[in-house]
Design an enzyme around this catalytic site. Structure first.
Site, mmCIF file in Angstrom:
data_model
loop_
_atom_site.group_PDB
_atom_site.id
_atom_site.type_symbol
_atom_site.label_atom_id
_atom_site.label_comp_id
_atom_site.label_asym_id
_atom_site.label_seq_id
_atom_site.Cartn_x
_atom_site.Cartn_y
_atom_site.Cartn_z
ATOM 1 N N GLU A 18 0.826 -1.206 0.000
ATOM 2 C CA GLU A 18 0.000 0.000 0.000
ATOM 3 C C GLU A 18 0.865 1.263 0.000
ATOM 4 O O GLU A 18 0.511 2.259 -0.640
ATOM 5 C CB GLU A 18 -0.935 -0.021 1.209
ATOM 6 C CG GLU A 18 -2.008 -1.100 1.086
ATOM 7 C CD GLU A 18 -2.915 -1.198 2.291
ATOM 8 O OE1 GLU A 18 -4.089 -1.568 2.112
ATOM 9 O OE2 GLU A 18 -2.459 -0.896 3.427
ATOM 10 N N GLU A 59 -3.547 -10.052 3.740
ATOM 11 C CA GLU A 59 -4.464 -9.731 4.833
ATOM 12 C C GLU A 59 -5.616 -10.730 4.939
ATOM 13 O O GLU A 59 -6.101 -11.024 6.031
ATOM 14 C CB GLU A 59 -5.028 -8.312 4.652
ATOM 15 C CG GLU A 59 -4.072 -7.202 5.038
ATOM 16 C CD GLU A 59 -3.131 -6.787 3.929
ATOM 17 O OE1 GLU A 59 -2.501 -5.733 4.040
ATOM 18 O OE2 GLU A 59 -3.008 -7.535 2.925
#
Length: 260
Positions: free
Chosen positions: A111, A131
């Site tokens: 990210e 995740e």
């Protein structure tokens, strides 16, 4: 304990290195420190380009520090002025940022990379959003990744957590260049020097237009440009640099950019 973030600047280039062995993972304190560094970069007129990388040869950044989370860092805690990693929610960052990925780039590390403008990667770099396997959501990546690469590839990464090698990442377009590891930082600095020599007011206008146009129709964004409703465009069109660019072109010489 050494500083988890190392910085140095040379001329108008700022280099930021995440240095938290073993995986360069980011806890709340480190995220807040990165936010201050990138805010200062944004606000310092002497700095024109930033490079962000990770220490060592194995990890760029493994994202959120799960050990810190287990010790009490809240996943929705105070990440600082720029959000997680200091970049992805930093407002009005109108200067180019280069990411040099020197190894594993996953979760929040990916990210951070997606929050930069250009991504260079070593040949051994790998990418993933794992995740899903720990029962949480890659929030920023869920917003950004489907806009950067083909939808079905982004959803594959988000839904399965599978790993991409650097060549697949390059093929899908979120890595600009693949380089031998020993050439990675040299190339990052070459690119930074090129951008440092360019027109900062134009860079600022490009970044604001691209950022704001993401949520607008084409015509709405065009109208805001032509009516000088973007602050950076208004500054550019009234600047000495705008005139200097035209003069330099007419006089067949290299322009001298002052950023004003």
């Amino acid at each position: 304990m050494s500083d988890p973030i190392r910085t140095r600047h040379d001329g108008g280039v700022l280099e930021v290195v995440i240095d938290r062995p073993k995986a360069n993972a980011i806890d709340l304190e480190t995220s807040r420190a990165l936010g201050l560094i990138f805010r200062n970069f944004r606000d310092d007129p002497r700095l024109r380009v930033a490079i962000v990388s990770g220490a060592g040869e194995k990890f760029f950044c493994a994202g959120w520090d799960l050990k810190a989370a287990a010790a009490g860092d809240a996943v929705d805690g105070d990440y600082g002025v720029g959000g997680f990693g200091g970049l992805q929610e930093l407002r009005d960052l109108n200067k180019p940022v280069i990411c040099a990925v020197n190894g594993i780039c996953c979760g929040g590390g990916l990210e951070i990379a997606l929050s930069t403008d250009l991504i260079l990667a070593a040949e051994h770099a790998t990418f993933a959003l794992p995740e899903i396997r720990s029962g949480t959501v890659a929030d920023a990546a869920s917003i950004k990744l489907p806009k950067r690469i083909p939808y079905h590839i982004a959803m594959d990464m988000l839904l399965t957590g599978r790993w991409l090698d650097v060549h697949e990442a390059h093929r899908w377009g979120f890595v600009n260049e693949v380089l031998p590891a020993e050439r990675l930082m040299e190339r990052a600095w070459e690119l930074a020097r090129l951008l440092e020599s360019g027109p900062p007011l134009v860079y600022a206008a490009i970044k604001e237009i691209v950022r704001e146009a993401e949520g607008s129709t084409f015509q709405t964004a065009m109208n805001k440009i032509t009516k000088r409703q973007f602050a950076t465009v208004d500054t550019l069109y009234s600047s000495e640099d705008q005139l200097e660019g035209a003069r330099a072109f007419a006089e067949k010489r290299s322009p001298i950019w002052k950023g004003k």
